[in-house]
Design an enzyme around this catalytic site. Structure first.
Site, PDB file in Angstrom:
ATOM      1  N   SER A  23       1.033  -1.318  -0.025  1.00 38.17           N
ATOM      2  CA  SER A  23      -0.228  -0.097   0.113  1.00 38.17           C
ATOM      3  C   SER A  23       0.573   1.272   0.289  1.00 38.17           C
ATOM      4  CB  SER A  23      -0.916   0.351   1.151  1.00 38.17           C
ATOM      5  OG  SER A  23      -2.176  -1.144   0.913  1.00 38.17           O
ATOM      6  N   SER A  64       3.310   1.918  -1.494  1.00 35.85           N
ATOM      7  CA  SER A  64       4.180   1.752  -2.677  1.00 35.85           C
ATOM      8  C   SER A  64       2.693   3.289  -3.874  1.00 35.85           C
ATOM      9  CB  SER A  64       5.131   1.119  -3.367  1.00 35.85           C
ATOM     10  OG  SER A  64       5.272   0.060  -2.771  1.00 35.85           O
ATOM     11  N   HIS A  65       1.848   2.994  -3.648  1.00 37.89           N
ATOM     12  CA  HIS A  65       0.882   3.381  -4.341  1.00 37.89           C
ATOM     13  C   HIS A  65      -0.850   4.870  -3.780  1.00 37.89           C
ATOM     14  CE1 HIS A  65      -2.623   0.664  -3.067  1.00 37.89           C
ATOM     15  NE2 HIS A  65      -2.954   1.941  -2.742  1.00 37.89           N
ATOM     16  N   LEU A 102      -1.958  11.930   1.734  1.00 39.96           N
ATOM     17  CA  LEU A 102      -2.406  12.629   1.920  1.00 39.96           C
ATOM     18  C   LEU A 102      -2.233  12.529   3.491  1.00 39.96           C
ATOM     19  CD1 LEU A 102      -4.051  12.541  -0.692  1.00 39.96           C
ATOM     20  CD2 LEU A 102      -5.596  13.603   0.136  1.00 39.96           C
ATOM     21  N   HIS A 139      -9.851   0.819  -2.988  1.00 43.02           N
ATOM     22  CA  HIS A 139     -10.535   1.790  -2.980  1.00 43.02           C
ATOM     23  C   HIS A 139      -9.537   2.889  -4.226  1.00 43.02           C
ATOM     24  CE1 HIS A 139      -9.853   5.893  -1.406  1.00 43.02           C
ATOM     25  NE2 HIS A 139      -9.382   6.101  -1.519  1.00 43.02           N
ATOM     26  N   TYR A 142     -11.381  13.022  -1.933  1.00 45.68           N
ATOM     27  CA  TYR A 142     -10.105  13.854  -1.864  1.00 45.68           C
ATOM     28  C   TYR A 142      -9.894  13.965  -2.543  1.00 45.68           C
ATOM     29  CZ  TYR A 142      -7.785   9.755  -1.359  1.00 45.68           C
ATOM     30  OH  TYR A 142      -7.627   8.493  -1.807  1.00 45.68           O
ATOM     31  N   ASP A 200      -7.660   0.284  36.445  1.00 39.54           N
ATOM     32  CA  ASP A 200      -8.673   0.234  37.566  1.00 39.54           C
ATOM     33  C   ASP A 200      -9.972  -0.961  37.433  1.00 39.54           C
ATOM     34  OD1 ASP A 200     -10.749   1.311  35.465  1.00 39.54           O
ATOM     35  OD2 ASP A 200     -11.653   2.638  37.973  1.00 39.54           O
ATOM     36  N   LEU A 224     -25.038  -7.774  42.220  1.00 40.21           N
ATOM     37  CA  LEU A 224     -24.877  -9.045  42.371  1.00 40.21           C
ATOM     38  C   LEU A 224     -25.321 -10.119  41.544  1.00 40.21           C
ATOM     39  CD1 LEU A 224     -29.031  -8.802  44.012  1.00 40.21           C
ATOM     40  CD2 LEU A 224     -26.599  -9.199  45.389  1.00 40.21           C
TER      41      LEU A 224
END
Length: 812
Positions: A44, A46-47, A51, A224, A255, A541, A641
């Protein structure tokens, strides 16, 4: 050469970052292998369009992105920069999105990054291609920009190699070798590589590699769409790659980024296109690269139409190339980081996008070298956070695809996930449905938020209506249930609380080492205590109930607590831990009339002397055997309970038959949250996390420094003398201005902290917000403001707890 032998699988942005960061910390006996060529390995990275938008509702994810930006800005390859800091602009084309941008502005301000809300005209000034008539406003983050992922990989490879790290291209991993539950090496098509630690940074191939050691990664590669235009006349003559901000048009799942005289267009609005790791082609089989699938033009048609509307000058250009690029998605949108629960030395750093890559590299290096991460709170990212059902193939595929669809959606913090649902139901579920429960989801459990059967309780009460955003997934019944709890008695379904059983002859000694409090006390004792990490930060906790000499029940926060205990089990087999949650259930019976409900149902003594506060015992309620613990998360007299799941409905019916004639109610999580904030009770993961210590978080009372050594004690002693921030209670007079969490707190116009939990206090008649603030602003009476969408909400620091500070009701 120093440090253990480490093999990193994958030389993309994550593997390269880890190699750089870990070698900078002195571990240099490191080998990085990848099946592809370097630095463009075919994954991923590499391409990736590059952004980097830092804005995120998660403080951790924003901080990982901020570090990535800072590091990439400092990197270059032969003078070519690895980051183009052109800024990031999100635009709104609907009133709903404009409101959402104000919320996002609040997040980024809370996390300490500069941002600005822009008018429509200012948006066009920043990005002249945008149609002024389409936009209503925007959000600008000046430090966002374009990561040059392949260059960043190369720059980090060079730095690591100079320190002695070995990089092996064209090495396909065939197996992860192990013996006696530990990794011993990696088998490649060119031979074996011995290793003490193996880190899987294989990205979209991550599930395939993890499966070699029997590890199930909840990760799905999804395609995508990314397309590039040809020359746009309006950009003619642009000689710099990028001069305008990267742009998001989230209303249309789009985008944009500059590329000289054209632009790149990314699209999330198409149908999900999942693929399995096994279906991805090899480097040699792929036409371009394995992470790039053929562009499907039909899926992109709406994107191109919308692009021409928002950016009219693109009408004079064409789409010249496009890909369906594979990226990793997870069920909760967080990365998968950490060590396998079953194979020592096998680690993963998966589902990490370029945006967060360098930050993750640093986090993993700290975790491996130091044994903990000091720079980031990683509880949201730990690979061991999941419940068993969350690892099922059906669940993973459904939720990963849903997250792809919703990637740019406006999501409310209480908005429940979609199918598959329901997954987990308590034995009380049928009764809750009969009472009109409005269910939300908690770790797969269907958990009532309120009950429509209580609508009549609202009449005659003053229940203020919050603003529009806070009024979603809310009802005035919430307020009525909260008030009724304080007036009479209420039954709460606490089944979703994680329950662990720790047993064996070594159980007491183990828990003494893990816990900050003294838990090896008399049988029947219950202790509120903390797990700390080695740096003194709070890991959880918990309540620890000693039910027998060698048996303890832990009220935990999630699967990470089970993982933590399991990793510290002694090798001699003297301690066992198991998750008893699925086979048990719990009713919280709380309110001033709780004893009048319970005592007639049992021969056991539930008087103050018969069962003191923070004590437990076994009893029969009617015909149902229970473990009763004198605890209350709502600040009222009562008990938790517990019984087995097969007798849960009988317990519920028995209690309800006795409570209803006394004016008792069944109540939901909405009321519970309001009541617990009135009492100042913290919620781990929201109010306090790994980055906070007990003294900052206001739970120092749970630390007993006079006991023998416990994990994190030495570090905590150092931190105790240097408290610079505190979790602080604020009250808000305006009932319509109740905030919801993650908003910035301002001293004048200066951001100084952020809200964690918030709700309206229906007993005290004020809004409540807990916030992290510098110590000099925690004096009661200090006036501050909270940034809430386009409002500045007046708030005042106050003493806590707000309700029953003498604890008289709890001990009544």
């Amino acid at each position: 050469m120093a440090g253990p032998r480490v093999v990193i699988i994958g030389a993309g942005v994550v593997g390269a970052a880890l190699a750089d960061e870990i070698s900078a910390r002195g571990w240099t006996e490191v080998t990085v292998v990848d099946q592809g060529p370097l630095p463009a390995t075919g994954g991923s990275s590499s391409h990736a369009p590059g952004l980097v938008f830092q804005t995120n509702s998660s403080k951790t994810m924003t901080e990982l992105a901020r570090y990535t930006v800072e590091k990439f800005c400092s990197l270059d390859v032969d003078g070519k920069p690895c980051f183009l800091q052109v800024g990031g602009l999100e635009v709104a084309t609907t009133p709903e999105r404009l409101t959402e941008l104000r919320r996002r502005h609040g997040w980024i301000t809370a996390w300490g990054i500069e941002s600005r809300l822009l008018t429509a005209d200012e948006c066009v000034e920043r990005h002249p291609l945008v149609d002024r008539d389409k936009v209503l406003g925007g959000l600008l983050v000046p430090t966002d920009g374009l990561a040059k992922a392949v260059l960043a990989v190369e720059a980090q490879i060079r730095r690591a190699a100079e320190r002695g790290v070995t990089f092996l291209a064209r090495h396909e991993v065939l197996d992860v070798l192990r013996a006696d539950g530990e990794v011993t090496g990696v088998l490649t098509d060119q031979g074996e590589l011995p290793a003490d630690i193996v880190v899987c940074c294989a990205g979209i191939w991550g599930p395939k590699i993890a499966r070699m050691v029997g590890m199930n990664l909840p990760l799905t590669p999804l395609a995508h769409q990314l397309a590039w235009t040809g020359p746009i006349p309006a950009l003619a003559g642009q000689t710099e790659e990028a001069i305008r901000p990267i742009l998001r048009h989230q209303d249309a799942d789009l985008y944009y980024r500059d590329r000289f005289d054209g632009i790149g267009i990314g699209y999330y609005g198409h149908r999900p296109m999942p693929i399995t790791a096994d279906e991805i082609l090899s480097v040699d089989e792929a036409d371009d690269m394995p992470s790039v699938l053929k562009f499907t033009e039909d899926d992109f048609a709406d994107a191109w139409t919308e692009t021409q509307s928002l950016l009219p000058s693109t009408k004079e250009a064409n789409i010249e190339e496009g890909i369906n690029g594979l990226f990793s998605f997870t069920t909760d949108n967080f990365p998968l980081l950490g060590e396998s629960p079953d194979v020592k030395g096998f680690w993963v750093a998966e589902a990490v996008w370029v945006t967060h890559s360098a930050g993750v590299g640093r986090a993993m290096a700290e975790w491996l070298v130091d044994g903990y991460c000091s720079s980031f709170d990683l509880h949201e990212c730990d690979v061991n956070r999941f419940e068993p059902h969350q690892l099922s193939p059906e669940y993973v595929l459904a939720r990963d695809c849903q997250n792809f669809v919703e990637v740019y959606d406006i999501l409310h913090p209480l908005q429940p996930s979609g199918d598959p649902r329901p997954i987990r139901t308590s034995p009380f579920h049928a009764r809750q449905q009969e009472h009109g429960a409005f269910f939300l989801e908690a770790n797969g459990w269907e958990r009532p938020q309120w009950y429509e059967a209580n609508a009549g309780l609202v009449e005659g009460r003053s229940i203020p209506t919050p603003g529009d955003w806070a009024a979603r997934y809310w009802s005035p019944i919430v307020g009525a249930e909260a008030q009724a709890t304080r007036e009479t008695v209420a039954m709460y379904d606490m089944t979703a609380l994680k329950r662990l059983e720790v047993s064996g002859p070594g159980a007491a000694d183990l828990l003494e080492r893990l816990c900050t409090g003294k838990v090896a006390k008399s049988v029947g004792s219950v202790t509120y205590t903390l797990f700390l990490d080695h740096d003194g930060g709070i890991r959880s906790d918990v309540t620890v109930a000693r039910l027998a000499r060698d048996t303890f029940q832990i009220g935990a926060n999630g699967n990470l607590d089970l993982d933590w205990i399991t990793r510290h089990l002694p090798a001699d087999g003297t301690v066992q831990v198991r998750d008893i949650t699925p086979g048990t259930c719990c009713v919280g019976l709380w309110g001033p009339l709780a004893r009048k409900v319970l005592q007639p149902l049992t021969d056991a003594d539930f008087s103050n002397d018969g069962l003191k506060y923070f004590r437990a015992k076994h009893a029969y309620i009617g015909s149902v055997p229970v473990t009763a613990m004198r605890l209350s998360y709502v600040g009222e007299l009562g008990w938790e309970l517990y019984t087995t799941a097969d007798q849960g409905q009988k317990l519920w019916d028995t209690l309800w038959e006795a409570a209803e004639p006394l004016g008792g109610v069944i109540a939901g999580r909405g009321a519970f949250n309001s009541l617990r904030l009135e009492k100042g009770y913290r919620s781990f993961g929201t109010d306090m996390t790994y980055e906070h210590d007990p003294y900052e978080a206001g739970v120092g009372f749970a630390v007993k420094l006079d006991k023998d050594d416990f994990i994190g004690k030495d570090a905590l002693l150092r931190r105790k003398e240097n408290v610079r921030r505190k979790l602080t209670c604020l009250v808000i007079d305006d009932p319509r201005s109740v905030v919801m969490g993650k908003e910035p707190v301002l001293d004048g116009d200066r951001p100084v902290g952020y809200v964690t939990s918030a709700a309206y206090g229906y007993t005290i008649g004020k809004g409540i917000a807990y916030a992290w603030l510098p110590t000099d602003l925690t004096t009661p009476g200090t006036a501050l403001r909270i940034g809430y969408f386009d409002q500045l909400v007046e708030a005042v620091v106050t003493e806590e707890p707000l309700f029953d500070p003498t604890m008289s009701r709890l001990r009544g």
